[in-house]
Structure formats: C-alpha cells, structure tokens
Design an enzyme around this catalytic site. Structure first.
Site, PDB file in Angstrom:
ATOM      1  N   SER A 175       0.847  -1.189   0.000  1.00  0.00           N
ATOM      2  CA  SER A 175       0.000   0.000   0.000  1.00  0.00           C
ATOM      3  C   SER A 175       0.883   1.240   0.000  1.00  0.00           C
ATOM      4  O   SER A 175       1.841   1.321   0.771  1.00  0.00           O
ATOM      5  CB  SER A 175      -0.912   0.015   1.225  1.00  0.00           C
ATOM      6  OG  SER A 175      -1.525   1.290   1.359  1.00  0.00           O
ATOM      7  N   GLY A 268      -8.233   0.832 -10.860  1.00  0.00           N
ATOM      8  CA  GLY A 268      -9.202   0.866 -11.942  1.00  0.00           C
ATOM      9  C   GLY A 268      -8.550   0.739 -13.307  1.00  0.00           C
ATOM     10  O   GLY A 268      -7.399   0.325 -13.439  1.00  0.00           O
ATOM     11  N   TYR A 318     -12.174  -5.020  -7.917  1.00  0.00           N
ATOM     12  CA  TYR A 318     -12.612  -4.029  -6.932  1.00  0.00           C
ATOM     13  C   TYR A 318     -13.178  -2.812  -7.671  1.00  0.00           C
ATOM     14  O   TYR A 318     -14.390  -2.643  -7.754  1.00  0.00           O
ATOM     15  CB  TYR A 318     -11.463  -3.647  -6.000  1.00  0.00           C
ATOM     16  CG  TYR A 318     -11.818  -2.665  -4.887  1.00  0.00           C
ATOM     17  CD1 TYR A 318     -12.977  -1.893  -4.935  1.00  0.00           C
ATOM     18  CD2 TYR A 318     -11.002  -2.497  -3.787  1.00  0.00           C
ATOM     19  CE1 TYR A 318     -13.305  -1.002  -3.919  1.00  0.00           C
ATOM     20  CE2 TYR A 318     -11.318  -1.603  -2.761  1.00  0.00           C
ATOM     21  CZ  TYR A 318     -12.465  -0.855  -2.848  1.00  0.00           C
ATOM     22  OH  TYR A 318     -12.782   0.031  -1.846  1.00  0.00           O
TER      23      TYR A 318
END
Length: 339
Positions: A175, A268, A318
């Site tokens: 992350s 995305g 996601y």
C-alpha cells in the site's frame, strides 16, 4: 437493473459515504429475501490455487470489505472468494478526510485511506459470525505508528489471530498510503519479514493441525530487478502465492482529469496494462513454482482473460466491480469457462 439505479444514486454522493452506505446495506440484507436485488447464480468453474479449490476464479479484492461485515452478501453475488482487510493489530482511523476520489471518465479511483479498520479482534468476530462457507482470505498489515523495523511483529500478531478463520492470508507490504510500508518490499527487510512469516506459519500449522497458505501482495511500481528479487525471496521462503498488483502512484492515462492530482494509490482501468506487465514479469521469474492472483484494472471479461494469459491463475476485482456491478463476476466466469 437494480445495480444501475443504486450506482446512479451512489455516484451523486461523496465516495466514502457511498462506500459506507453500500457496506451497511449489504450487511443488513445478507441472508434475507432482499439478496434477490443483487444475488445471482453462477455455475461452478473450479480452480485450484495454493492447495485450495475455489468454486470459480473471481474474487473480491481487499479494501472493499475491510472489516468483514458483508461477506455473506458478496457470496450471494457469486464471488469465488472474498479477501477482507487490510486489517491491523489495533483499530486505527486511517488518514484524514477526504481520502477517496472517483475518476469517472477513466473508470479509475484514487485512495489514500491508510488502513482504516476496526482492528483484528473485531474482524475475527465477523469471520466467526458469517453464515456461508465462502472462501475468505484475510489481508494483513501493520499499524501506522509501528516503526517499519518492528513491522513484522504486527504481521505475526494478525496471523496468530486470524489463522483458524482464514482460507488464506495475504501479506500487504505494497500500500502506498502507510509511510514506509513499501520499503518492506526490498532487500534485508523483505527477507527478514518473509522468513519470520514462514516460520510463524509452520508453527501455527503444527499447533492447529491445519495449513493455511500465505500470499504476498506486491506493488505495480517496481523495476524488473525488484520483481526478480521479490520472486527469489518468495521461492526461498516457500510462500504459497503472490498477489499482483496493488494500486499505483503513477498517473498515466488520467492527467488533466478532476481529482487526478490527489495523492494516493490509483486503481481501476488506468492500472490495467501496468498490472499485466508486472504479472508477466513475475510469472517469468517464478517459473511456475508459485501461483499468481491477478488484480488491477479488470473492467471486463477480456481484461480478466489478459491477466490469465499473462500468468495469473485466479483474479480479483474491486474498482471494476464498482463501475460494472455484479454482472462482471458472471461475465468473467463464463469467459474463463470457455477459454
């Protein structure tokens, strides 16, 4: 049809408020007749990964249901597995608001959430309370105020607590929103962490007479040499899987869009090609010894097939799920069955 209506309403709201409303609504309606609004039946397309057999190769990526509150609802949608988390030993609020941004024209999302979660003990309660038998992976991380040098202790604490309740455990060192976390992907820090986790895994397997696979989730912002080093460390420490990739710090394909300059990780559609590139290189380096779960920019069945072609054995969605809805799950599974 229902999802399109719900999406239209949600997209008028602040992204994080919409997220909380969605998770809360799914939690309330799970295991009730109202699952007919979003549930679907998907014919099995079994896949074996990390010694486990999943009913289909499409999972929900970590970050959507951080605290495992709506697992049964996602099961009703037809996911082959759900990865909850990232969870940390202690509850933490995450970074300051606002921290979640839509890039609708690019079908992208930028987040700088910072591992906001209610802590591992709360997650375990939710894992015990779930009513379905869906495969659940648990994504674990370190608390923000834990020094990087002591980070492995946080991972070991989480492992100890979730071990009996997880189908597999995902170690998140990629992350971009926890200061210093990505430094664990390199050199001695990486080897020390993976070695400690493997030792803990074997201890817990002996103690509980149950072997729970461990996977490492990596970033897309890596050089070929860095990917090679990570692959060597995974093989050396006999990890069970790799998850590629997390969000990117690059802004390729979104420059000029509203919110594109916000700090945080981009996910995305803009991540699609970069993720495939990393998966291909990782697959070359792993030489078939360790399976790869592909994630990042899957907005269609073709995107998922490209991940499989690059070397992934299973995929997760996601951002694409947010933009496309549950129908994306069925489309990918059907395409996988035909490939």
């Amino acid at each position: 049809m229902f999802y399109k209506i719900a999406q239209k309403v949600m997209f008028q709201m602040d992204p994080e408020r919409a997220h909380h409303l969605a998770i809360g609504s799914l939690k309330m309606t799970a295991n009730s007749p109202l699952t007919c609004l979003y549930g679907q039946t998907i014919a099995p397309a079994p896949v074996s990964v990390m010694g486990l057999t999943f009913p289909n190769p499409v999972g929900l990526a970590a970050g959507m249901d951080k605290d495992g509150e709506s697992i049964d609802a996602f099961h009703a949608m037809g996911f082959g597995h759900v990865e909850v988390g990232t969870v940390t030993p202690r509850p933490q609020p995450g970074n300051d608001l606002p921290r979640l941004f839509r890039l609708k024209p690019a079908k992208g999302i930028i987040n700088r959430m910072g591992f906001n979660n209610k802590g591992v003990d709360n997650l375990v309660k939710n894992l015990i309370a779930k009513k379905t038998d869906i495969m659940v992976g648990v994504n674990i991380g370190k608390n923000k105020d834990t020094p990087v040098e002591q980070g492995k202790d946080d991972y070991l604490i989480c492992m100890d607590k979730v071990y009996l309740h997880a189908a597999y455990i995902a170690v998140n060192i990629s992350s971009p929103n926890t200061p210093g976390l990505r430094s664990l992907q390199y050199g001695d820090l990486l080897d020390e962490l993976l070695s400690a986790i493997k030792t803990k895994q074997l201890e817990l397997a002996e103690k509980h007479k149950k072997y729970v696979p461990i996977a490492l989730k990596i970033a897309p912002d890596l050089t070929i040499e860095e990917i090679e080093n990570i692959a060597q460390a995974l093989i050396k420490n006999k990890f069970d899987g790799a998850i590629a990739t997390n969000t990117t710090l690059t802004r390729d394909g979104v420059s000029g869009l509203a919110n594109a300059n916000e700090s945080g990780g981009l996910s995305g559609k803009p991540l699609t090609e970069l993720s495939i590139k990393v998966i291909k290189q990782l697959a070359i380096c792993l030489k078939g010894q360790i399976p790869i779960i592909g994630v990042g920019g899957i907005n269609s069945a073709d995107d998922a097939l490209a991940k499989f072609d690059a070397g992934a054995t299973m995929v997760q969605i996601y951002s694409g799920f947010i933009y496309q809805g549950p129908k994306l799950i069925k489309e990918i599974v059907n395409a996988y069955r035909l490939k």
